[in-house]
Design an enzyme around this catalytic site. Structure first.
Site, PDB file in Angstrom:
ATOM      1  N   GLU A   1     -68.572 -79.897-105.483  1.00 15.39           N
ATOM      2  CA  GLU A   1     -67.207 -80.220-104.893  1.00 15.39           C
ATOM      3  C   GLU A   1     -67.037 -81.347-105.776  1.00 15.39           C
ATOM      4  O   GLU A   1     -66.161 -81.676-106.289  1.00 15.39           O
ATOM      5  CB  GLU A   1     -67.557 -80.584-103.622  1.00 15.39           C
ATOM      6  CG  GLU A   1     -66.908 -80.371-102.846  1.00 15.39           C
ATOM      7  CD  GLU A   1     -66.987 -80.873-101.143  1.00 15.39           C
ATOM      8  OE1 GLU A   1     -67.968 -80.189-101.245  1.00 15.39           O
ATOM      9  OE2 GLU A   1     -65.858 -81.667-100.606  1.00 15.39           O
TER      10      GLU A   1
ATOM     11  N   GLU B   1     -66.541 -82.396 -88.081  1.00 16.59           N
ATOM     12  CA  GLU B   1     -64.608 -82.095 -88.470  1.00 16.59           C
ATOM     13  C   GLU B   1     -64.475 -80.876 -87.741  1.00 16.59           C
ATOM     14  O   GLU B   1     -63.704 -80.060 -88.708  1.00 16.59           O
ATOM     15  CB  GLU B   1     -65.436 -81.752 -90.001  1.00 16.59           C
ATOM     16  CG  GLU B   1     -66.065 -82.193 -90.505  1.00 16.59           C
ATOM     17  CD  GLU B   1     -65.774 -82.198 -91.994  1.00 16.59           C
ATOM     18  OE1 GLU B   1     -66.368 -81.480 -92.281  1.00 16.59           O
ATOM     19  OE2 GLU B   1     -66.258 -83.129 -93.326  1.00 16.59           O
TER      20      GLU B   1
ATOM     21  N   GLU C   1     -80.459 -80.378 -97.034  1.00 17.93           N
ATOM     22  CA  GLU C   1     -79.761 -79.385 -98.197  1.00 17.93           C
ATOM     23  C   GLU C   1     -78.995 -80.334 -99.085  1.00 17.93           C
ATOM     24  O   GLU C   1     -78.362 -80.890 -98.784  1.00 17.93           O
ATOM     25  CB  GLU C   1     -78.140 -79.714 -96.801  1.00 17.93           C
ATOM     26  CG  GLU C   1     -77.296 -78.493 -97.555  1.00 17.93           C
ATOM     27  CD  GLU C   1     -75.883 -79.072 -95.953  1.00 17.93           C
ATOM     28  OE1 GLU C   1     -76.165 -78.400 -95.149  1.00 17.93           O
ATOM     29  OE2 GLU C   1     -75.057 -78.233 -96.197  1.00 17.93           O
TER      30      GLU C   1
ATOM     31  N   ASP D   1     -71.667 -87.826 -97.884  1.00 18.35           N
ATOM     32  CA  ASP D   1     -71.707 -86.531 -98.783  1.00 18.35           C
ATOM     33  C   ASP D   1     -72.246 -86.499 -99.698  1.00 18.35           C
ATOM     34  O   ASP D   1     -73.251 -86.477-100.027  1.00 18.35           O
ATOM     35  CB  ASP D   1     -70.312 -86.190 -98.561  1.00 18.35           C
ATOM     36  CG  ASP D   1     -69.436 -84.968 -97.973  1.00 18.35           C
ATOM     37  OD1 ASP D   1     -70.572 -83.639 -98.034  1.00 18.35           O
ATOM     38  OD2 ASP D   1     -68.723 -84.134 -98.140  1.00 18.35           O
TER      39      ASP D   1
ATOM     40  N   ASN E   1     -67.857 -73.118 -91.462  1.00 15.45           N
ATOM     41  CA  ASN E   1     -67.255 -73.402 -91.003  1.00 15.45           C
ATOM     42  C   ASN E   1     -66.847 -72.040 -90.439  1.00 15.45           C
ATOM     43  O   ASN E   1     -66.189 -71.378 -90.663  1.00 15.45           O
ATOM     44  CB  ASN E   1     -65.786 -74.101 -92.041  1.00 15.45           C
ATOM     45  CG  ASN E   1     -66.148 -75.684 -91.512  1.00 15.45           C
ATOM     46  OD1 ASN E   1     -66.678 -76.472 -90.922  1.00 15.45           O
ATOM     47  ND2 ASN E   1     -66.154 -75.872 -93.182  1.00 15.45           N
TER      48      ASN E   1
HETATM   49  C1  BDP Z   1     -67.490 -81.477 -96.784  1.00 20.30           C
HETATM   50  C2  BDP Z   1     -66.522 -80.517 -97.544  1.00 20.30           C
HETATM   51  C3  BDP Z   1     -66.334 -79.418 -96.190  1.00 20.30           C
HETATM   52  C4  BDP Z   1     -67.205 -79.048 -96.211  1.00 20.30           C
HETATM   53  C5  BDP Z   1     -68.487 -79.608 -95.392  1.00 20.30           C
HETATM   54  C6  BDP Z   1     -69.370 -79.337 -94.664  1.00 20.30           C
HETATM   55  O1  BDP Z   1     -65.482 -80.995 -98.189  1.00 20.30           O
HETATM   56  O2  BDP Z   1     -66.103 -78.286 -96.936  1.00 20.30           O
HETATM   57  O3  BDP Z   1     -67.220 -77.553 -94.578  1.00 20.30           O
HETATM   58  O4  BDP Z   1     -68.821 -80.734 -95.977  1.00 20.30           O
HETATM   59  O5  BDP Z   1     -70.503 -79.662 -95.465  1.00 20.30           O
HETATM   60  O6  BDP Z   1     -68.262 -82.243 -97.798  1.00 20.30           O
HETATM   61  O7  BDP Z   1     -69.915 -79.243 -93.522  1.00 20.30           O
END
Ligand code: BDP
Length: 679
Positions: A370, A269, A364, A342, A188
């Site tokens: 997390e 996102e 990845e 995820d 991000n």
């Molecule tokens: C999710 C996370 C978020 C990340 C996103 C990503 O919660 O914080 O920005 O993945 O990989 O798992 O871009």
């Protein structure tokens, strides 16, 4: 009297172990006391900053025979690979690149530190992936997205003038396990990273990392031409935008001639991307690829894209990328998370692996925990990484594992790469939990050799990080090897997923609901619990995500009687009464699994407490107190999930397991308060 003697002995044993704060990671080599003349024991036919480091490591730590470092373009080794042999009382390491020699030196030191014979040598090593990369989700303000070990290692406000000694220690740690790339900033991405001011800071890091073979990459914000370039848009087909990127890339390479390339999270996102302008991911990636091509730079374009449509989130990456197969430049590689949703404790592999036949793919992983207990819980991730890498996609018949699809052996690739989201921060021990260091280590070792068994990696890491004494190694290895399954048991057994507390992703919140919030961020979207059963129907009668897998795997996943039970609720909505293979009902088995997870953590506490004499006091206590947290939190997971799902199943918790000790309403309230305090 007897008691006193015991106390005396244990105090004696404990106190002779020097206090350790974990800052040396697995690199706890003992300095050797050498005479000045001894430096002649170690020689090389070449001089370079990398070779100076290699000789220095030998001088300081190697206790074995003389070593020759032979740089030889024709050494027959592949890229960063090396050969080690022993003859006439002397060890020779040969490699085509200087970094291969340094890797060879760390190989020797690893053998020494793990108590292996370092003279019976005839070794040839070559990496599974050309690019072995850490992804830092570090922000320019020093915070780390999903970081649990303090603040960012990068002191942006002090760079480029002040260089923390930790930068070099970081590069050395990576080199010791073969990691050769680092993306410094969060996916991000703040567009500011591309300003001249920040690029000078990036250059300072790149210069420090270079002798350790560590190449720098950056995450970029697709809207950068607009945000910092003053252009009206960031449309990849706009000539001015294309030129802006060309100039920017030129500016980067003028500062950092061996810059690795760019990582992009686009149209995901809330991040901007080519679709903002009606263009495709291929249009966006190719524009950047063209700018990077003259310098041999690459684009890692993430497949983590989904939007709140009616379509099952698990299907969206394939839907976006399969139609674009073959349209990407040859310096673009699609970076795919290991699972379709995820980074959770257990997901099937992403069906995108193998589905792109004419486009390079990389995996990845997430090293930072997390969804696996942050840096509070002991969870060794290598079994998870191994499970995904060895998964058979059947894309080209039997044997088309994710490892083979991504390493270039099944489909020739110009670029091969693997990424892991880092778990490092500025805490003294780098990773927060002393055992979280093992996940950094394991990622590096698997990136180097994706066929290394996770057990062997654990064995090495324990010996290097603590002691090679079998009385310690054996029980700790057992604990590590079962720890991921334990976490699955107390968090989300049988393929349950995404039932985590909103946003912070630590505790349970299967009841979570934010009226008007995005459905695909709500636990009920994933577990679908009702009075008939629980689970996500991804078969032909449901979202049909199973159809994205190749035959014959799609038949297996789609058939409730053949679907692996550890993924049952990922693919099926299953009646509470449904009989599992052991003859018990789904409901009963779910209860037993949650309970088993709790009991397993309790058993880790017992194992660890007995090992006190083998560990220095500081690290012993750090692990001990974190295991207490883990035991309490595992119980919260169990009580929360069982009491909540019981409101649907309407069945008793089997009487032979421990009863819940928390009230559902109280747990809901606790988690609600936590949310408010973190908002
Ligand atoms: C999710 C996370 C978020 C990340 C996103 C990503 O919660 O914080 O920005 O993945 O990989 O798992 O871009």
């Amino acid at each position: 009297m007897k008691k006193l003697v015991v106390i005396f002995i244990s105090v004696f044993i404990v106190s002779h172990l020097a206090a350790e704060d974990g800052s040396r990671l697995w690199l706890r080599f003992q300095e050797t006391k050498k005479e000045a003349t001894d430096s002649k024991l170690f020689r090389s036919n070449r001089k370079s900053p990398t070779i100076t480091i290699a000789l220095d490591e030998l001088n300081r730590y190697w206790k074995g025979p003389a070593v020759d470092l032979i740089a030889d373009k024709k050494a027959g080794t592949i890229k960063d690979g090396y050969k080690i042999s022993y003859k006439g009382g002397k060890i020779s390491i040969s490699a085509a690149r200087d970094i291969g020699l340094l890797y060879g030196v760390y190989h020797l030191l690893r053998l020494q530190q793990t108590g292996k014979d370092a003279t019976a040598l005839n070794v040839e090593e070559r990496p599974s992936y050309e690019r072995r990369i850490l992804n830092h989700w570090d922000n320019l303000d020093g915070s780390i997205e999903r970081g649990y070990a303090g603040r960012s290692l990068w002191q942006w406000s002090q760079l480029p003038d002040t260089l923390s000694p930790r930068y070099e220690a970081y590069a050395r740690a990576n080199a010791s396990i073969g990691i050769n790339g680092t993306v410094l900033n969060n996916v991000n991405a703040n567009p500011q990273i591309l300003t001249p001011e920040y690029l000078l800071k990036v250059k300072a890091l790149a210069d420090l990392f270079r002798p350790y073979g560590l190449t720098v990459y950056l995450s970029v914000n697709f809207a950068a031409p607009k945000a910092i370039g003053g252009l009206p848009d960031a449309d990849p087909l706009n000539k001015d935008v294309q030129q802006w990127w060309k100039n920017k890339v030129k500016e980067i390479y003028a500062l950092i001639p061996d810059f690795g390339g760019l990582l992009v999270k686009a149209n995901s996102e809330g991040q901007s991307g080519p679709q903002d302008y009606g263009r495709t991911h291929a249009d966006g990636a190719n524009m950047l690829a063209d700018a990077l091509k003259p310098y041999q730079g690459i684009v890692m374009w993430r497949a983590f894209v989904y939007s709140p449509t009616k379509e099952d989130r698990a299907k969206q990456a394939c839907q976006e990328f399969v139609p674009l197969d073959g349209q990407f430049r040859d310096n673009v590689i699609i970076q795919i998370k290991n699972g379709p949703i995820d980074f959770q404790p257990r997901e099937p592999f992403s069906p995108l692996f193998g589905a792109l036949r004419h486009t390079q793919e990389m995996i990845e992983f997430q090293i930072t925990q997390e969804y696996l207990g942050h840096s509070k819980q002991l969870v060794y991730l290598a079994p998870l990484f191994e499970e995904t890498l060895q998964s058979d996609t059947y894309s080209d018949g039997k044997g088309a594992t994710v490892a083979k699809i991504t390493d270039g052996s099944l489909r020739p690739a110009r670029v091969t790469a693997i990424a892991g989201v880092a778990n490092t921060g500025d805490e003294v021990n780098w990773c927060g939990h002393p055992f979280a260091q093992s996940n950094w280590y394991a990622f590096g070792r698997l990136a180097w050799n994706h066929n290394l068994p996770s057990e062997q990696i654990a064995d090495e890491w324990i010996r290097m990080t603590f002691t090679p004494d079998e009385r310690f190694v054996r029980p700790v290895k057992d604990m590590m090897m079962s720890s991921r399954e334990t976490c699955v048991n107390y968090m989300m057994p049988y393929g349950l997923h995404h039932i985590f507390a909103f946003n912070q992703h630590y505790g349970p919140e299967p009841w979570g609901d934010i009226p008007g919030g995005r459905a695909d961020w709500m636990p009920w979207y994933y577990h679908n619990a009702d009075t008939t059963g629980v689970g996500f129907d991804r078969t032909a009668t449901g979202s049909n995500a199973v159809a994205q897998y190749f035959p014959s795997l799609n038949d297996v996943y789609g058939d409730i009687s053949r679907c692996p039970e550890n993924l049952l609720l990922w693919f099926h909505h299953v009646p509470w009464e449904y009989k599992l293979k052991n003859g018990g009902s789904l409901w009963d088995n779910l209860c037993y699994r949650y309970d088993e997870g709790v009991q397993q953590v309790r058993s880790y506490q017992k194992v660890w407490d007995r090992l006190e004499t083998w560990v220095d006091a500081q690290r012993f206590r750090e692990v001990q107190s974190r295991l207490r947290i883990q035991a309490k939190d595992a119980l919260i997971w169990k009580d929360a999930c069982l009491l909540y799902f019981q409101t649907f199943s309407g069945q008793p918790i089997p009487y032979d397991i421990e009863r819940p000790v928390n009230e559902l309403d109280e747990l809901k309230e606790q988690i609600r308060i936590k949310h408010n305090s973190t908002l």
